[in-house]
Motif scaffolding. Structure first.
Motif, mmCIF file in Angstrom:
data_model
loop_
_atom_site.group_PDB
_atom_site.id
_atom_site.type_symbol
_atom_site.label_atom_id
_atom_site.label_comp_id
_atom_site.label_asym_id
_atom_site.label_seq_id
_atom_site.Cartn_x
_atom_site.Cartn_y
_atom_site.Cartn_z
ATOM 1 N N MET A 424 0.832 -1.205 0.000
ATOM 2 C CA MET A 424 0.000 0.000 0.000
ATOM 3 C C MET A 424 0.864 1.252 0.000
ATOM 4 O O MET A 424 0.551 2.239 -0.687
ATOM 5 C CB MET A 424 -0.921 -0.015 1.217
ATOM 6 N N TRP A 425 1.944 1.243 0.749
ATOM 7 C CA TRP A 425 2.839 2.402 0.764
ATOM 8 C C TRP A 425 3.568 2.543 -0.564
ATOM 9 O O TRP A 425 3.871 3.655 -0.996
ATOM 10 C CB TRP A 425 3.825 2.282 1.919
ATOM 11 N N PHE A 426 3.848 1.421 -1.217
ATOM 12 C CA PHE A 426 4.454 1.463 -2.546
ATOM 13 C C PHE A 426 3.497 2.120 -3.539
ATOM 14 O O PHE A 426 3.894 2.948 -4.363
ATOM 15 C CB PHE A 426 4.812 0.049 -2.999
ATOM 16 N N VAL A 427 2.210 1.756 -3.446
ATOM 17 C CA VAL A 427 1.197 2.378 -4.300
ATOM 18 C C VAL A 427 1.095 3.871 -3.989
ATOM 19 O O VAL A 427 0.980 4.705 -4.901
ATOM 20 C CB VAL A 427 -0.169 1.681 -4.112
ATOM 21 N N ALA A 428 1.148 4.233 -2.700
ATOM 22 C CA ALA A 428 1.096 5.642 -2.321
ATOM 23 C C ALA A 428 2.289 6.399 -2.898
ATOM 24 O O ALA A 428 2.149 7.527 -3.393
ATOM 25 C CB ALA A 428 1.074 5.767 -0.798
ATOM 26 N N ARG A 429 3.448 5.784 -2.837
ATOM 27 C CA ARG A 429 4.657 6.419 -3.379
ATOM 28 C C ARG A 429 4.553 6.577 -4.895
ATOM 29 O O ARG A 429 4.929 7.618 -5.445
ATOM 30 C CB ARG A 429 5.859 5.551 -3.004
ATOM 31 N N TYR A 475 -0.788 7.252 2.924
ATOM 32 C CA TYR A 475 -0.028 6.404 3.842
ATOM 33 C C TYR A 475 -0.892 5.952 5.022
ATOM 34 O O TYR A 475 -0.736 4.845 5.529
ATOM 35 C CB TYR A 475 1.209 7.145 4.357
ATOM 36 N N ILE A 476 -1.785 6.827 5.458
ATOM 37 C CA ILE A 476 -2.652 6.463 6.576
ATOM 38 C C ILE A 476 -3.897 5.731 6.090
ATOM 39 O O ILE A 476 -4.297 4.705 6.642
ATOM 40 C CB ILE A 476 -3.081 7.735 7.350
ATOM 41 N N GLY A 477 -4.518 6.261 5.030
ATOM 42 C CA GLY A 477 -5.838 5.788 4.629
ATOM 43 C C GLY A 477 -5.857 4.427 3.971
ATOM 44 O O GLY A 477 -6.789 3.645 4.193
ATOM 45 N N LEU A 478 -4.845 4.102 3.158
ATOM 46 C CA LEU A 478 -4.890 2.825 2.446
ATOM 47 C C LEU A 478 -4.858 1.626 3.397
ATOM 48 O O LEU A 478 -5.660 0.697 3.248
ATOM 49 C CB LEU A 478 -3.746 2.761 1.422
ATOM 50 N N PRO A 479 -3.953 1.588 4.399
ATOM 51 C CA PRO A 479 -4.014 0.464 5.347
ATOM 52 C C PRO A 479 -5.323 0.406 6.124
ATOM 53 O O PRO A 479 -5.862 -0.678 6.372
ATOM 54 C CB PRO A 479 -2.815 0.715 6.275
ATOM 55 N N MET A 480 -5.856 1.565 6.527
ATOM 56 C CA MET A 480 -7.128 1.567 7.238
ATOM 57 C C MET A 480 -8.261 1.077 6.346
ATOM 58 O O MET A 480 -9.156 0.348 6.790
ATOM 59 C CB MET A 480 -7.426 2.980 7.751
ATOM 60 N N LEU A 481 -8.245 1.479 5.079
ATOM 61 C CA LEU A 481 -9.269 1.026 4.141
ATOM 62 C C LEU A 481 -9.210 -0.485 3.964
ATOM 63 O O LEU A 481 -10.243 -1.167 3.937
ATOM 64 C CB LEU A 481 -9.073 1.727 2.795
ATOM 65 N N PHE A 482 -7.997 -1.037 3.860
ATOM 66 C CA PHE A 482 -7.853 -2.478 3.693
ATOM 67 C C PHE A 482 -8.377 -3.230 4.911
ATOM 68 O O PHE A 482 -9.083 -4.237 4.780
ATOM 69 C CB PHE A 482 -6.385 -2.823 3.453
ATOM 70 N N SER A 483 -8.052 -2.737 6.104
ATOM 71 C CA SER A 483 -8.544 -3.392 7.320
ATOM 72 C C SER A 483 -10.072 -3.329 7.384
ATOM 73 O O SER A 483 -10.735 -4.285 7.794
ATOM 74 C CB SER A 483 -7.938 -2.725 8.563
#
Length: 527
Positions: A424-429, A475-483
């Motif tokens: 997810m952070w790779f996608v954000a980057r 960076y914050i939202g993608l992991p939260m969205l996945f969870s």
């Protein structure tokens, strides 16, 4: 087995090494067998409560078989370390993603991590020699790492890494006092006289007008002005007032030298030569100075392949010029009376309203950047530490959970979820890289370089604020969205992990806010 960060090389080894220690303690004390005894007693009690008829006895036997067989499977696959699946027999490595700056990154290993983690006073002398892993968790780690690598490869990143260039440009500075003196001299001896002539003329010459049409209306506002270089009455007709290092004496050019005295070692070049001469010219010296410590010139060339060397040098020289901030000094008073005598507050009070607004936006951009960096550092470092905690405490969770099959599944999903954060952070980057290119269009010109060299226009500052906020959101939202999406299918593994993740996020935000606040106080004292 591929991992996802330099730190994870060590937290993985230490996590399973500590897990092995806990396993040894539980095994030596016999605690690992208590769940079997508790299961037998519980099933016997439930069967006894159902009565002593044939149905109750048959249910108790079947239930005991299921519970014991399940517990034995979990015990063997998830709790008992196996030398066959030991990390000591496996080559752990981390392959950083390729970028335009570094198309062939070095593969990091435990013994050669290409980072300070391998230093003797860090982890270099204490890496565990034995880190056995239970087969199930070994399989989960391998599958998770493989999925992560496959997803990143499928994206076909073509990341140019503008953020790294921005960081390198921000810390670049001219430390050589002699070079700073040359910049000050050029500003006073060349730029100010040339600009005075240019303004007195009322309208630019044909040569200057052509350069302004090419480089923009702001070209005459900085010391490397192409209009001043091309106009024969400006830089070509103005000379340094004293000797300049790097330029040899020229009797034809330096005709006012005393003919009775010995020829001086240094000469006084024209301003156009002083600026453009290869290697010894001021522009080349400025570019070399800001690139010495971090190879900024080489990395900028690797990213901005469509720009010529002259255009790139101009942009880096502008950055160095902005960092040096020279002011006019005349030969008599030593100061023009505007600048050094005024405090920052007084200067702001005399600014036009639009410039004061730009200063306010610049402060907001700084605060957004100050919050963003600690946040990203906290999260990317918290992830391998969270994984280490999961690995380390797994034996105790299995024992306290009485070897239930659900722990086997939920533990696997927890490991996969935390490891998937790196994707997810790779996608954000990747998205941030492309958003920067979209918001600063002009790869064939100098527009995008303004982002790298910290262009200070109001529009650029506004874009920076938006980009910084968007990057933090991803960076914050993608992991939260996945969870949250995992909860759609009833897999509520995110409660404990989400708490740890939120703590890391909140710590990063608090650190950024504290840093911005301290900088504000210092700026206030400076006024």
């Amino acid at each position: 087995m591929g991992l996802d960060s330099y730190l994870e090389l060590y937290t993985t080894l230490y996590g399973w090494f500590f897990s092995g220690i806990i396993w040894s303690v539980l095994s030596a004390t016999g605690i690992i067998f208590l769940p079997f005894l508790v299961t037998l007693i519980q099933v016997w009690r439930e069967g006894h409560e159902m009565g002593e008829d044939s149905d109750g006895v048959a249910w108790m036997i079947r239930r005991m078989e299921v519970e014991l067989i399940s517990a034995v499977v979990v015990f063997g696959l998830c709790l008992v370390p196996s030398n066959i699946t030991s990390l000591s027999h496996l080559s752990l490595y981390y392959q950083p993603p390729a970028t335009s700056i570094n198309p062939t990154p070095t593969t990091a290993t435990v013994t050669n991590s290409d980072s300070s983690y391998a230093d003797a006073d860090a982890f270099g002398n204490s890496v565990p020699s034995n880190a056995a892993v239970p087969p199930w968790w070994y399989t989960v780690m391998g599958l998770s790492s493989g999925i992560n690598a496959a997803v990143r490869a499928g994206i076909q990143a073509d990341i140019r890494d503008f953020r790294q260039l921005e960081d390198l440009a921000r810390i670049a500075t001219i430390q050589d006092p002699q070079l700073r003196l040359q910049i000050q001299r050029f500003y006073s001896e060349c730029f100010v006289p040339a600009r005075s002539r240019y303004l007195r003329a009322g309208s630019p010459s044909a040569q200057a007008a052509a350069e302004i049409a090419t480089y923009g209306e702001a070209d005459p506002d900085w010391i490397g002005s192409h209009a001043f270089q091309s106009d024969p009455m400006l830089y070509p007709d103005i000379y340094a007032t004293s000797d300049v290092p790097g330029f040899v004496f020229n009797s034809n050019r330096d005709a006012d030298a005393d003919p009775q005295a010995a020829a001086p070692a240094l000469g006084r070049p024209s301003c156009v030569d002083w600026w453009t001469a290869q290697n010894v010219g001021l522009r080349d010296l400025m570019v070399s100075s800001v690139s010495t410590s971090n190879s900024l010139w080489t990395k900028v060339k690797a990213v901005f392949t469509a720009l010529s060397d002259a255009e790139l040098k101009d942009q880096l020289a502008k950055m160095a010029y902005d960092k040096t901030a020279p002011s006019y000094v005349d030969s008599e008073s030593g100061s023009n009376g505007i600048g050094n005598e005024q405090s920052t507050f007084s200067s702001l009070m005399h600014m036009p309203a639009n410039l004061a607004g730009a200063a306010g936006l610049g402060w907001e951009a700084f605060k957004a950047s100050a919050s963003m960096k600690p946040l990203i550092y906290f999260m990317t470092m918290a992830q391998p530490l969270i994984l280490m905690g999961i690995y380390m405490f797994m034996p105790m969770i299995l024992v306290f959970g009485r070897y239930h099959l659900s722990i086997m599944l939920l533990g696997a999903l927890a490991i996969f979820t935390v490891k998937f954060w790196t994707v997810m952070w790779f996608v954000a980057r990747w998205m941030d890289d492309h958003l920067i290119a979209a918001m600063f269009p002009g790869m064939n010109g100098a527009a995008l370089m303004q982002f790298i060299t910290d262009g200070s226009s109001t529009e650029n500052i506004s874009k920076r604020i938006v980009l910084n906020i968007l990057l933090m959101f991803m960076y914050i939202g993608l992991p939260m969205l996945f969870s949250g999406m995992m909860a759609w299918i009833g897999v509520h593994i995110g409660h404990g992990i989400q708490k740890m993740y939120s703590d890391a996020v909140n710590s990063g935000v608090s650190s950024g806010a504290t840093g911005a606040g301290m900088a504000g106080k210092l700026a206030g004292k400076g006024r």
